[in-house]
Design an enzyme around this catalytic site. Structure first.
Site, PDB file in Angstrom:
ATOM      1  N   ASP A  58     -24.673  -3.356 -25.711  1.00 54.21           N
ATOM      2  CA  ASP A  58     -23.878  -2.528 -24.798  1.00 54.21           C
ATOM      3  C   ASP A  58     -22.940  -1.589 -25.536  1.00 54.21           C
ATOM      4  O   ASP A  58     -22.395  -1.953 -26.578  1.00 54.21           O
ATOM      5  CB  ASP A  58     -22.990  -3.427 -23.925  1.00 54.21           C
ATOM      6  CG  ASP A  58     -23.697  -3.930 -22.696  1.00 54.21           C
ATOM      7  OD1 ASP A  58     -24.791  -3.432 -22.395  1.00 54.21           O
ATOM      8  OD2 ASP A  58     -23.147  -4.836 -22.042  1.00 54.21           O
ATOM      9  N   TYR A  91     -23.144 -14.827 -29.508  1.00 61.17           N
ATOM     10  CA  TYR A  91     -22.109 -13.924 -28.997  1.00 61.17           C
ATOM     11  C   TYR A  91     -20.799 -14.675 -28.827  1.00 61.17           C
ATOM     12  O   TYR A  91     -20.787 -15.878 -28.544  1.00 61.17           O
ATOM     13  CB  TYR A  91     -22.499 -13.379 -27.613  1.00 61.17           C
ATOM     14  CG  TYR A  91     -23.728 -12.525 -27.573  1.00 61.17           C
ATOM     15  CD1 TYR A  91     -23.643 -11.137 -27.678  1.00 61.17           C
ATOM     16  CD2 TYR A  91     -24.984 -13.094 -27.404  1.00 61.17           C
ATOM     17  CE1 TYR A  91     -24.775 -10.340 -27.626  1.00 61.17           C
ATOM     18  CE2 TYR A  91     -26.126 -12.306 -27.356  1.00 61.17           C
ATOM     19  CZ  TYR A  91     -26.015 -10.939 -27.471  1.00 61.17           C
ATOM     20  OH  TYR A  91     -27.144 -10.157 -27.421  1.00 61.17           O
ATOM     21  N   ASP A 121     -18.750  -5.788 -16.511  1.00 61.40           N
ATOM     22  CA  ASP A 121     -17.834  -5.772 -17.659  1.00 61.40           C
ATOM     23  C   ASP A 121     -16.656  -4.854 -17.364  1.00 61.40           C
ATOM     24  O   ASP A 121     -16.556  -4.272 -16.273  1.00 61.40           O
ATOM     25  CB  ASP A 121     -18.557  -5.398 -18.962  1.00 61.40           C
ATOM     26  CG  ASP A 121     -19.060  -3.955 -18.999  1.00 61.40           C
ATOM     27  OD1 ASP A 121     -18.652  -3.143 -18.126  1.00 61.40           O
ATOM     28  OD2 ASP A 121     -19.860  -3.635 -19.894  1.00 61.40           O
ATOM     29  N   ARG A 177     -23.302 -10.755 -19.758  1.00 62.25           N
ATOM     30  CA  ARG A 177     -22.590 -10.243 -18.574  1.00 62.25           C
ATOM     31  C   ARG A 177     -23.010 -10.995 -17.307  1.00 62.25           C
ATOM     32  O   ARG A 177     -22.183 -11.338 -16.468  1.00 62.25           O
ATOM     33  CB  ARG A 177     -22.849  -8.741 -18.404  1.00 62.25           C
ATOM     34  CG  ARG A 177     -22.109  -7.880 -19.413  1.00 62.25           C
ATOM     35  CD  ARG A 177     -22.386  -6.407 -19.210  1.00 62.25           C
ATOM     36  NE  ARG A 177     -23.728  -6.029 -19.584  1.00 62.25           N
ATOM     37  CZ  ARG A 177     -24.517  -5.207 -18.890  1.00 62.25           C
ATOM     38  NH1 ARG A 177     -24.086  -4.690 -17.750  1.00 62.25           N
ATOM     39  NH2 ARG A 177     -25.707  -4.896 -19.320  1.00 62.25           N
TER      40      ARG A 177
END
Length: 284
Positions: A72, A100, A114, A207
């Protein structure tokens, strides 16, 4: 040898070294630019160092380079890059494991899932305890089903869903699909913020995970910050080259090191990609 000739000879050597580079290495993608923009900047830096004149129409033909899974624009971290014949190895990065660190915020939902999106919902979160959050995480570990976000690099009729959404076109949610979560742990809980460490397989969206966790806790949640700390064997701490190290010599050294990392990777079924760096599956 005249100074001008010596300079040209040095550029010729740099160009020869650049076009002989082949394999996989990792760079650090900062928060802000798209993965494609980072790749374009990297390409331009290397071609400029080698003194190769190019333009936007032929730069892809001049230097073969691609990345192994979109990160992203709002996220930072490891972006695996293939150069030369290494672009053919990027499929293993798509299906390999990734790690992550995500900071989520309770009580708020956005259209992009987000912090870059518009707030679509706000709910109380005072009732959520650390124990509640830890218990919920167990439901999202292992083989699970997940609906990808509407704002994503997944495609419909050859165009990214995120592009269609930004144009205001109606986009239907993709069906839930199987994904794998190897490890999921709560690192910090300071309401409304919570920090997760996630290790997952291909096609997984952090997300969506954070949004689903919010719903499971009878509130809502969205990603505040996201960092990819590992992709395949490449880690953020050990292997990711920051922008000041985007030189031919530094990348040559990284490729040597990267080659030694790859044989130990478990074999994965390769996922088809439409173009190097333009992946059919996104992993944020």
């Amino acid at each position: 040898m005249a100074a001008g000739e010596a300079g040209r000879a040095a550029l010729d050597r740099s160009a020869h070294k650049l076009f002989s580079l082949s394999g996989l290495f990792a760079v650090y993608k900062p928060k802000g630019p798209t993965s494609a923009a980072v790749l374009n900047l990297l390409r331009e830096r290397l071609l400029a160092e080698a003194g190769v004149q190019t333009n936007r129409n032929n730069r892809n033909k001049v230097l073969k380079i691609g990345h192994g899974g979109t990160l992203d624009s709002a996220a930072a971290g490891v972006l695996v890059v293939g150069i030369g014949k290494g672009t053919k190895m990027l499929g293993t990065m798509l299906s390999g494991s990734k790690k992550y660190t995500a900071i989520g915020i309770l009580g708020k939902a956005t259209d992009t899932l987000d912090a870059t999106g518009k707030v679509t919902e706000e709910k109380p979160y005072d009732q959520v305890t650390k124990g509640d959050l830890e218990n919920v995480l167990q439901k999202f570990t292992g083989d699970i089903m997940q609906v990808p976000p509407l704002y994503s690099a997944l495609k419909k009729d050859g165009e990214r869903l995120s592009t269609l959404m930004k144009r205001g076109e109606a986009v239907e949610a993709k069906p839930a699909r199987p994904v794998k979560v190897y490890n999921l742990s709560l690192q910090q809980f300071q309401p409304p913020l919570f920090t997760l460490d996630v290790e997952c397989g291909g096609g997984f969206y952090v997300r969506s995970l954070v949004s689903d966790i919010g719903k499971e806790l009878s509130t809502c949640a969205t990603v505040q910050e996201l960092t990819r700390t590992k992709q395949g064997p490449f880690t953020l701490e050990e292997h990711a080259l920051y922008e000041d190290k985007w030189t031919i010599d530094e990348i040559a050294r990284s490729l040597e090191h990267g080659t030694s990392l790859l044989p130990g990777e478990p074999s994965h079924k390769k996922l088809k990609t439409e173009h190097p760096g333009e992946t059919a599956v996104s992993f944020e």
